[in-house]
Scaffold this motif. Structure first.
Motif, PDB file in Angstrom:
ATOM      1  N   LEU A 180      53.795  32.207  32.968  1.00  0.00           N
ATOM      2  CA  LEU A 180      53.500  33.656  33.072  1.00  0.00           C
ATOM      3  C   LEU A 180      54.116  34.603  34.249  1.00  0.00           C
ATOM      4  CD1 LEU A 180      49.794  33.387  32.277  1.00  0.00           C
ATOM      5  CD2 LEU A 180      51.278  33.597  31.005  1.00  0.00           C
ATOM      6  N   ARG A 181      54.309  33.946  35.514  1.00  0.00           N
ATOM      7  CA  ARG A 181      54.696  35.210  36.629  1.00  0.00           C
ATOM      8  C   ARG A 181      56.031  35.146  35.235  1.00  0.00           C
ATOM      9  NH1 ARG A 181      52.767  31.381  40.211  1.00  0.00           N
ATOM     10  NH2 ARG A 181      51.374  31.848  40.814  1.00  0.00           N
ATOM     11  N   GLY A 182      56.730  34.923  34.978  1.00  0.00           N
ATOM     12  CA  GLY A 182      58.140  34.815  34.486  1.00  0.00           C
ATOM     13  C   GLY A 182      58.786  36.427  33.122  1.00  0.00           C
ATOM     14  N   LEU A 183      57.375  36.765  32.861  1.00  0.00           N
ATOM     15  CA  LEU A 183      56.450  37.674  31.532  1.00  0.00           C
ATOM     16  C   LEU A 183      56.178  38.947  32.755  1.00  0.00           C
ATOM     17  CD1 LEU A 183      54.624  35.950  28.621  1.00  0.00           C
ATOM     18  CD2 LEU A 183      57.473  35.811  29.046  1.00  0.00           C
ATOM     19  N   GLY A 184      55.904  38.606  33.755  1.00  0.00           N
ATOM     20  CA  GLY A 184      55.980  39.539  34.299  1.00  0.00           C
ATOM     21  C   GLY A 184      54.044  40.343  34.200  1.00  0.00           C
ATOM     22  N   ILE A 185      53.341  38.858  33.575  1.00  0.00           N
ATOM     23  CA  ILE A 185      52.050  38.958  34.213  1.00  0.00           C
ATOM     24  C   ILE A 185      51.536  38.042  35.824  1.00  0.00           C
ATOM     25  CG2 ILE A 185      49.953  37.893  32.693  1.00  0.00           C
ATOM     26  CD1 ILE A 185      52.234  38.265  30.314  1.00  0.00           C
ATOM     27  N   VAL A 186      50.423  38.771  35.983  1.00  0.00           N
ATOM     28  CA  VAL A 186      49.794  37.507  36.698  1.00  0.00           C
ATOM     29  C   VAL A 186      48.405  36.570  36.832  1.00  0.00           C
ATOM     30  CG1 VAL A 186      48.807  38.215  39.692  1.00  0.00           C
ATOM     31  CG2 VAL A 186      50.006  39.993  38.476  1.00  0.00           C
ATOM     32  N   PRO A 187      49.105  35.449  37.245  1.00  0.00           N
ATOM     33  CA  PRO A 187      47.918  34.435  36.848  1.00  0.00           C
ATOM     34  C   PRO A 187      47.178  34.127  37.552  1.00  0.00           C
ATOM     35  CG  PRO A 187      49.862  33.550  37.752  1.00  0.00           C
ATOM     36  CD  PRO A 187      50.245  34.901  37.222  1.00  0.00           C
ATOM     37  N   VAL A 188      45.842  33.816  36.655  1.00  0.00           N
ATOM     38  CA  VAL A 188      44.408  33.613  37.709  1.00  0.00           C
ATOM     39  C   VAL A 188      43.687  32.578  37.082  1.00  0.00           C
ATOM     40  CG1 VAL A 188      43.734  34.668  36.486  1.00  0.00           C
ATOM     41  CG2 VAL A 188      42.830  34.130  38.270  1.00  0.00           C
ATOM     42  N   ASP A 189      43.876  30.839  37.378  1.00  0.00           N
ATOM     43  CA  ASP A 189      43.243  30.193  37.715  1.00  0.00           C
ATOM     44  C   ASP A 189      41.990  30.253  36.643  1.00  0.00           C
ATOM     45  OD1 ASP A 189      45.447  28.092  37.601  1.00  0.00           O
ATOM     46  OD2 ASP A 189      43.948  27.176  39.805  1.00  0.00           O
ATOM     47  N   TYR A 190      40.926  29.689  35.283  1.00  0.00           N
ATOM     48  CA  TYR A 190      40.163  29.881  34.947  1.00  0.00           C
ATOM     49  C   TYR A 190      39.632  29.314  35.455  1.00  0.00           C
ATOM     50  CZ  TYR A 190      41.367  26.800  31.593  1.00  0.00           C
ATOM     51  OH  TYR A 190      42.399  25.137  31.014  1.00  0.00           O
ATOM     52  N   GLY A 191      38.458  28.638  35.203  1.00  0.00           N
ATOM     53  CA  GLY A 191      37.130  28.261  35.302  1.00  0.00           C
ATOM     54  C   GLY A 191      36.235  28.095  36.419  1.00  0.00           C
ATOM     55  N   GLU A 192      35.427  27.354  37.474  1.00  0.00           N
ATOM     56  CA  GLU A 192      34.446  27.943  38.323  1.00  0.00           C
ATOM     57  C   GLU A 192      35.372  28.834  39.635  1.00  0.00           C
ATOM     58  OE1 GLU A 192      31.154  25.691  41.795  1.00  0.00           O
ATOM     59  OE2 GLU A 192      33.064  24.770  40.323  1.00  0.00           O
ATOM     60  N   GLY A 193      34.790  29.842  39.733  1.00  0.00           N
ATOM     61  CA  GLY A 193      35.338  30.753  41.370  1.00  0.00           C
ATOM     62  C   GLY A 193      36.660  31.404  40.430  1.00  0.00           C
ATOM     63  N   MET A 194      36.289  31.851  39.217  1.00  0.00           N
ATOM     64  CA  MET A 194      38.192  32.591  39.078  1.00  0.00           C
ATOM     65  C   MET A 194      37.300  33.934  38.954  1.00  0.00           C
ATOM     66  SD  MET A 194      38.636  33.424  34.528  1.00  0.00           S
ATOM     67  CE  MET A 194      37.746  34.791  34.352  1.00  0.00           C
ATOM     68  N   TRP A 195      35.719  34.342  39.074  1.00  0.00           N
ATOM     69  CA  TRP A 195      35.908  35.977  39.060  1.00  0.00           C
ATOM     70  C   TRP A 195      35.842  36.701  40.645  1.00  0.00           C
ATOM     71  CZ3 TRP A 195      35.365  38.008  34.831  1.00  0.00           C
ATOM     72  CH2 TRP A 195      35.102  37.289  33.282  1.00  0.00           C
ATOM     73  N   ASP A 196      35.825  35.256  41.811  1.00  0.00           N
ATOM     74  CA  ASP A 196      36.465  35.360  43.250  1.00  0.00           C
ATOM     75  C   ASP A 196      37.791  35.556  43.142  1.00  0.00           C
ATOM     76  OD1 ASP A 196      33.784  36.213  44.159  1.00  0.00           O
ATOM     77  OD2 ASP A 196      33.141  33.866  44.469  1.00  0.00           O
ATOM     78  N   ARG A 197      38.242  35.119  42.753  1.00  0.00           N
ATOM     79  CA  ARG A 197      39.633  34.819  42.505  1.00  0.00           C
ATOM     80  C   ARG A 197      40.134  35.962  42.179  1.00  0.00           C
ATOM     81  NH1 ARG A 197      38.905  29.151  41.615  1.00  0.00           N
ATOM     82  NH2 ARG A 197      39.370  30.349  39.280  1.00  0.00           N
ATOM     83  N   LEU A 198      40.000  36.699  40.386  1.00  0.00           N
ATOM     84  CA  LEU A 198      40.066  37.932  40.213  1.00  0.00           C
ATOM     85  C   LEU A 198      39.754  38.773  40.923  1.00  0.00           C
ATOM     86  CD1 LEU A 198      41.387  39.047  37.373  1.00  0.00           C
ATOM     87  CD2 LEU A 198      38.446  39.367  36.755  1.00  0.00           C
ATOM     88  N   ARG A 199      38.839  39.493  42.034  1.00  0.00           N
ATOM     89  CA  ARG A 199      38.722  40.326  42.701  1.00  0.00           C
ATOM     90  C   ARG A 199      39.587  40.087  43.409  1.00  0.00           C
ATOM     91  NH1 ARG A 199      34.001  38.717  43.108  1.00  0.00           N
ATOM     92  NH2 ARG A 199      32.889  40.326  41.435  1.00  0.00           N
ATOM     93  N   GLU A 200      40.578  38.919  44.241  1.00  0.00           N
ATOM     94  CA  GLU A 200      41.085  39.605  45.130  1.00  0.00           C
ATOM     95  C   GLU A 200      42.253  39.704  44.084  1.00  0.00           C
ATOM     96  OE1 GLU A 200      42.080  35.401  46.322  1.00  0.00           O
ATOM     97  OE2 GLU A 200      40.088  35.304  47.261  1.00  0.00           O
ATOM     98  N   LEU A 201      42.785  39.066  43.325  1.00  0.00           N
ATOM     99  CA  LEU A 201      44.059  40.346  42.334  1.00  0.00           C
ATOM    100  C   LEU A 201      43.785  41.616  41.951  1.00  0.00           C
ATOM    101  CD1 LEU A 201      44.804  36.545  40.360  1.00  0.00           C
ATOM    102  CD2 LEU A 201      46.268  37.799  42.412  1.00  0.00           C
ATOM    103  N   ALA A 202      42.562  41.209  42.064  1.00  0.00           N
ATOM    104  CA  ALA A 202      42.616  43.119  41.632  1.00  0.00           C
ATOM    105  C   ALA A 202      41.331  43.933  42.511  1.00  0.00           C
ATOM    106  CB  ALA A 202      41.586  43.979  39.827  1.00  0.00           C
ATOM    107  N   PRO A 203      41.496  44.291  43.382  1.00  0.00           N
ATOM    108  CA  PRO A 203      40.181  44.801  44.651  1.00  0.00           C
ATOM    109  C   PRO A 203      39.631  46.271  44.121  1.00  0.00           C
ATOM    110  CG  PRO A 203      42.774  45.176  45.430  1.00  0.00           C
ATOM    111  CD  PRO A 203      43.224  43.802  44.935  1.00  0.00           C
ATOM    112  N   THR A 204      40.061  46.959  43.234  1.00  0.00           N
ATOM    113  CA  THR A 204      39.679  47.803  42.870  1.00  0.00           C
ATOM    114  C   THR A 204      39.283  47.920  41.577  1.00  0.00           C
ATOM    115  OG1 THR A 204      41.947  49.017  41.906  1.00  0.00           O
ATOM    116  CG2 THR A 204      41.564  49.694  44.077  1.00  0.00           C
ATOM    117  N   GLY A 205      39.557  46.992  40.767  1.00  0.00           N
ATOM    118  CA  GLY A 205      38.713  46.939  39.365  1.00  0.00           C
ATOM    119  C   GLY A 205      39.714  46.096  38.341  1.00  0.00           C
ATOM    120  N   VAL A 206      38.653  45.974  37.545  1.00  0.00           N
ATOM    121  CA  VAL A 206      39.602  45.914  35.891  1.00  0.00           C
ATOM    122  C   VAL A 206      39.625  46.872  34.806  1.00  0.00           C
ATOM    123  CG1 VAL A 206      40.382  44.315  33.993  1.00  0.00           C
ATOM    124  CG2 VAL A 206      40.047  43.353  37.055  1.00  0.00           C
TER     125      VAL A 206
END
Length: 315
Positions: A180-206
């Motif tokens: 995914l990184r090679g396509l210019g897409i920022v990856p995030v693990d799905y599953g438990e804790g995903m929303w916390d990881r997503l918040r770190e990658l998108a601090p201003t929201g989605v």
């Protein structure tokens, strides 16, 4: 004689078997295709296990939708196709076979530079991804979340959102993060804790999302603060409407969408890898791979017509 995958009862993979029968004949407005590759989609497993509404065929039934191959018969009244043309398209319940007959309006010519294998798994995912991204209208100011971003629909949708200039975060298993990184897409693990990881990658929201998973994910996106009207949920069922989300799938695609994605793949501006290829007689193993999940791209069934199609490509 030709071969076709059929099932006589709804159930598990062991219901699938391959029969031999005379190839069908093309009627008015139809063409017959000697199938080279047939793509598997999650809906194929749902149909086998006992679909509902339009996804519940009369039994016995064939299965599959996406295909590529060679035109070998043209029915009366058909214009624009000739025997020997390489094509791709979709034919519900018919694609997993050596031959199929389909209305000519459901078929497109194979663009130069696009492999028959890639084309064989394209119809549903391309139309669904384009329609879904059109529904959420990504722009350079957006942060877009796409779930299942290494799978068929998610992979194309994430690339289309990225091409629109958006910052794109895609959920995937860890083994697909580098891809995914090679396509210019920022990856995030799905599953438990995903929303916390997503918040770190998108601090201003989605600001928009395409969800390829269940209703719980749609609920999570709404709770995360994604505007419900800018969520397209393609696999969550009618409950997504109650949350205010859209449910635009392949039925919302426009007539030229498949062709535009095929041309982009032929040019190399989109990437769409093949996860695995199985012979038609190994259909049960192919469905087992489909059920296992964690795919990178498409699963394909291959028929004997691959050699015939290669001869056409060589001219």
């Amino acid at each position: 004689m030709g071969r076709r995958v059929v099932f006589d009862h709804f159930g598990d993979i062991d219901q699938l078997h391959v029969i031999e029968e005379a190839p069908p004949a093309a009627s008015e407005g139809e063409i017959r295709v000697r199938v080279a590759f047939a793509g598997l989609n999650p809906v194929d497993w749902k149909i086998l296990s006992g679909g509902s509404g339009p996804m519940a065929p009369d039994l016995p039934s064939g299965n599959g939708n996406d295909f590529s191959g060679v035109v070998d018969q043209v029915g009366p009244g058909v214009r624009g196709f000739s025997a020997g043309d390489l094509v791709l398209g979709g034919a519900r319940f018919l694609a997993q076979a050596d031959h199929l007959v389909v209305d000519a309006s459901q078929v497109s010519h194979l663009p130069a530079g696009l492999g028959l294998d890639t084309a064989g798994g394209l119809q549903i995912t391309a139309r669904t991804a384009v329609a879904g991204i059109r529904a959420i209208r990504p722009a350079p100011t957006d942060t877009v979340f796409v779930s299942g971003a290494a799978g068929g629909v998610g992979m194309l949708a994430a690339q289309l959102a990225r091409a629109a200039g958006a910052y794109v975060i895609g959920s995937a298993s860890r083994e697909n993060h580098g891809f995914l990184r090679g396509l210019g897409i920022v990856p995030v693990d799905y599953g438990e804790g995903m929303w916390d990881r997503l918040r770190e990658l998108a601090p201003t929201g989605v600001s928009a999302a395409l969800s390829t998973r269940d209703l719980d994910e749609v609920r999570g996106l709404v709770q995360f603060g994604v505007p419900a009207a800018r969520i397209d949920a393609i696999a969550a069922g009618p409950g997504a409407h109650d949350l205010g989300a859209q449910t635009v799938g392949g039925a919302g695609a426009l007539p030229g969408d498949l062709g535009r994605v095929a041309e982009a793949l032929a040019r190399g501006s989109l990437v769409y890898p093949i996860d695995s290829v199985f012979d038609l007689t190994d259909v049960r193993r192919a469905y087992a791979r489909l059920k296992k999940g964690h795919l990178r791209g498409k699963i394909l069934l291959r028929t004997h017509a691959v050699t015939e199609a290669a001869d056409v490509l060589r001219g």
